[in-house]
Structure formats: C-alpha cells, structure tokens
Design an enzyme around this catalytic site. Sequence first.
Site, short mmCIF file in Angstrom:
data_model
loop_
_atom_site.label_atom_id
_atom_site.label_comp_id
_atom_site.label_asym_id
_atom_site.label_seq_id
_atom_site.Cartn_x
_atom_site.Cartn_y
_atom_site.Cartn_z
N GLU A 110 -12.30 -92.49 -26.51
CA GLU A 110 -12.25 -91.16 -27.11
C GLU A 110 -12.90 -91.15 -28.49
O GLU A 110 -13.54 -90.16 -28.88
CB GLU A 110 -10.81 -90.67 -27.17
CG GLU A 110 -10.23 -90.46 -25.77
CD GLU A 110 -8.82 -89.91 -25.80
OE1 GLU A 110 -8.64 -88.75 -25.42
OE2 GLU A 110 -7.91 -90.66 -26.20
N GLU A 130 -5.42 -94.16 -19.19
CA GLU A 130 -4.09 -93.69 -19.61
C GLU A 130 -3.18 -93.35 -18.44
O GLU A 130 -1.97 -93.61 -18.48
CB GLU A 130 -4.24 -92.45 -20.51
CG GLU A 130 -4.62 -92.77 -21.95
CD GLU A 130 -6.12 -92.83 -22.16
OE1 GLU A 130 -6.56 -92.81 -23.31
OE2 GLU A 130 -6.86 -92.91 -21.14
#
Length: 262
Positions: A110, A130
């Site tokens: 990210e 995740e």
Amino acid sequence: MTEVEVQQHGATMIVTINRPEQLNCVNDRVAEGITEALQDAETDSSIRSVVLTGAGDRAFCTGMDLKFAQANGSRGVIIPGRGFAGIGGYDFPKPLIAAVNGYAVAGGFEIVLNCDLVVASEGARFGLPEAKRGLLATGGGLIRLSELVGRSVAMELALTSEPIGADRALELGMINRVVPREQLLTEALVFAEKIAAAGPQAILHAKRLLRSTYARATEMIWQLNSELAVITMESAEAAEGMAAFVERREPRWQPLEDEAIS
C-alpha cells in the site's frame, strides 16, 4: 538502532525502513519516523523528491507488525490524517519514489501504491495478503489498485492473497522499472535527478493535477475505508488472524452471522 534512517542525496531525501530482521514491518516507531521524515521533506525547499526503501535484501516492507498490533491494535501505526505508517492515506505533495527490494506486501504494498514512481529489484514481490489473516487492506491498497491494474487483477490480488513478481507487476503497469538488486537505489536516484532538473513548481503542479481527479472521485470511498477499518480491526476475526500468525498456526475461522453478510 534507528528504526527509520534518513539521509540527503543532493535534492533527494532517502528514507529507509531499518528493521531488516523483522522484514521491515511497521510498528509505532517506524510510523513516527516516516511521518517526521515526510514533514521535514515537505517543508524543506531544498528537497525535491523522496526515495522510500527498506534495509536488507529480503523486504521493502511487509506491512503492519502483527505482534505489535496484537498487543496495541493499530494505535501508533495508523497516523491521524496520514494513514498507515504516516503515508498510506497521505497525499504528499512532492514526488515519491519507491525502491522496492524484496517483498512489498500488505501495508508495504500500500505504501508502494501511494508512490508516484516505482523501481523494483528482480526478486521483488507484491501482494495484499490481509484477508488470510482476517484483516482488511485499509491503507489505500484496495482503493488505488484497480486504478492501476483494473478490476479483475485487483480482485485476484485482494481475494486470493497471492503475490505477484516484479516482471508481472511491470507488465501490468504497476511499476516503472525492474533492475538487478545492486542497481536499485542508483536507478531510483536517476528518476530523482531528472525531477530535480525540472521546474519545481511545474513538478508540484503536474503531480497535483494527475492525482486531483482521482482523489475527488474517491472521497466517499475513503470514508467507507475508514469505517470498515475500525469494524475489521476490532473484530474477533482479526484477533484470531493475528493470534494465528504470532503462534505460527492456521487460523480457526468462525462462520459468519447472517447480519454480517448483509
């Protein structure tokens, strides 16, 4: 040991996450160090761009330190107004260049997605794992990824948790260069030198214009991102996923309640 090392190379600030034994995962000290470095770079007129990288050869950044998060939640890792690691949700005005050595996954990916230019070593890997830990990529990855690679590939990365290599990332237009590890920082600094040779105001305006339309279109999505981040991080599922990671076992998921599906 300094968790974040900062040095100036001409008109470029080089920011290095320095936790190589922990695969440069982010705890509160890393988030604080990145935040302070970017604040300094933003206000220092001699700095024209920032290069972000990780210490060692194994990882650029592997996201949130789950041992830290298990004990503390996201406190200290999510910086108010700036997001994950002080950069995930922050529209830094000057050019950001990622020099990716090894794994850039979860929050590390990210961070990369919030950079303007990306140089990767040949062994670099990118992914959003995740979901397999019961967590949600809320550092901007799920918002920015489809803009770069389209919905289908974004869905594949988010839902399967499987990473992709540097060559595939280059093919998809996710990154700008793939180079041997020993040339990584040099190639990133080539970009920085070209930026420094251009008009400072023109560079800032070009970045702002390129990002502005997308930023306005996603304002409501960022709000939803914030709401789901809180719900997910406080869930029993996230607690189980982090515990399983720390204990080095497979997670034991509970079935969803009907209201959770709706």
